[in-house]
Design a protein around this motif. Structure first.
Motif, PDB file in Angstrom:
ATOM      1  N   THR A 168      34.636 -16.262  -0.088  1.00  0.00           N
ATOM      2  CA  THR A 168      35.529 -17.305   0.423  1.00  0.00           C
ATOM      3  C   THR A 168      35.002 -17.914   1.722  1.00  0.00           C
TER       4      THR A 168
ATOM      5  N   LEU B 184      41.063  -4.708   5.542  1.00  0.00           N
ATOM      6  CA  LEU B 184      40.623  -5.234   4.257  1.00  0.00           C
ATOM      7  C   LEU B 184      39.966  -4.114   3.466  1.00  0.00           C
ATOM      8  N   PRO B 185      40.479  -3.825   2.272  1.00  0.00           N
ATOM      9  CA  PRO B 185      39.853  -2.774   1.470  1.00  0.00           C
ATOM     10  C   PRO B 185      38.409  -3.140   1.126  1.00  0.00           C
TER      11      PRO B 185
ATOM     12  N   LYS C 220      31.497  -0.549   5.084  1.00  0.00           N
ATOM     13  CA  LYS C 220      31.963  -1.342   3.946  1.00  0.00           C
ATOM     14  C   LYS C 220      30.876  -2.285   3.445  1.00  0.00           C
TER      15      LYS C 220
ATOM     16  N   ALA D 126      36.841  -2.828  -1.499  1.00  0.00           N
ATOM     17  CA  ALA D 126      36.732  -3.467  -2.807  1.00  0.00           C
ATOM     18  C   ALA D 126      36.943  -4.976  -2.731  1.00  0.00           C
ATOM     19  N   GLN D 127      37.596  -5.478  -1.693  1.00  0.00           N
ATOM     20  CA  GLN D 127      37.868  -6.904  -1.557  1.00  0.00           C
ATOM     21  C   GLN D 127      36.907  -7.611  -0.605  1.00  0.00           C
ATOM     22  N   LEU D 128      36.003  -6.864  -0.003  1.00  0.00           N
ATOM     23  CA  LEU D 128      35.101  -7.461   0.987  1.00  0.00           C
ATOM     24  C   LEU D 128      34.175  -8.507   0.370  1.00  0.00           C
ATOM     25  N   ARG D 129      33.624  -8.233  -0.802  1.00  0.00           N
ATOM     26  CA  ARG D 129      32.720  -9.207  -1.427  1.00  0.00           C
ATOM     27  C   ARG D 129      33.460 -10.519  -1.678  1.00  0.00           C
ATOM     28  N   ARG D 130      34.669 -10.434  -2.169  1.00  0.00           N
ATOM     29  CA  ARG D 130      35.454 -11.649  -2.432  1.00  0.00           C
ATOM     30  C   ARG D 130      35.725 -12.402  -1.121  1.00  0.00           C
ATOM     31  N   TRP D 131      36.050 -11.668  -0.054  1.00  0.00           N
ATOM     32  CA  TRP D 131      36.273 -12.298   1.251  1.00  0.00           C
ATOM     33  C   TRP D 131      35.011 -13.022   1.704  1.00  0.00           C
TER      34      TRP D 131
END
Length: 87
Positions: A82, A71-72, A21, A74-79
Motif C-alpha cells: 500500500t 501490525l501483525p 518482522k 502477516a500483514q506487513l507485506r500488504r502494508w
C-alpha cells in the motif's frame, strides 16, 4: 521487493520488532540497517523518531510512514504494498 533501509538504534524494542518482522517476510526484502547513534548527523536528523523505514529507488531514498507497531507480521507485506513498495 525494493531495497529497504531501516534507521534504528541499539536497544530500541520498536526497531528490533520491525526488523524481525521484515526479515521474516518470504522472500525477505533486501534490508540495510543503520544505527543512528553511530553518526551525529543521523542522530540529529532522526533523534528519537526511530525506527524510520526508507525505500531506496533509483531517484533516491523515500521515507515511508511509520509502521504501526502492533501490525501483525502477516500483514506487513500488504502494508508495504500500500506504500508503493512491491515486488
Amino acid at each position: 521487493m525494493a531495497e529497504l533501509l531501516l534507521y534504528t538504534r541499539q536497544g530500541c524494542c520498536l526497531c528490533e520488532g520491525l526488523e524481525e518482522k521484515l526479515r521474516a517476510l518470504q522472500p525477505p526484502p533486501l534490508l540495510h540497517r543503520v544505527d543512528v547513534d553511530g553518526d551525529p548527523a543521523l542522530q540529529a536528523r532522526f533523534g528519537l523518531e526511530v525506527p524510520v523505514l526508507m525505500v531506496c529507488t533509483p531517484a533516491g531514498e523515500r521515507q515511508l510512514p511509520r509502521v504501526p507497531p502492533r501490525l501483525p507480521a502477516a500483514q506487513l507485506r500488504r502494508w508495504l504494498e500500500t506504500q508503493g513498495v512491491g515486488d
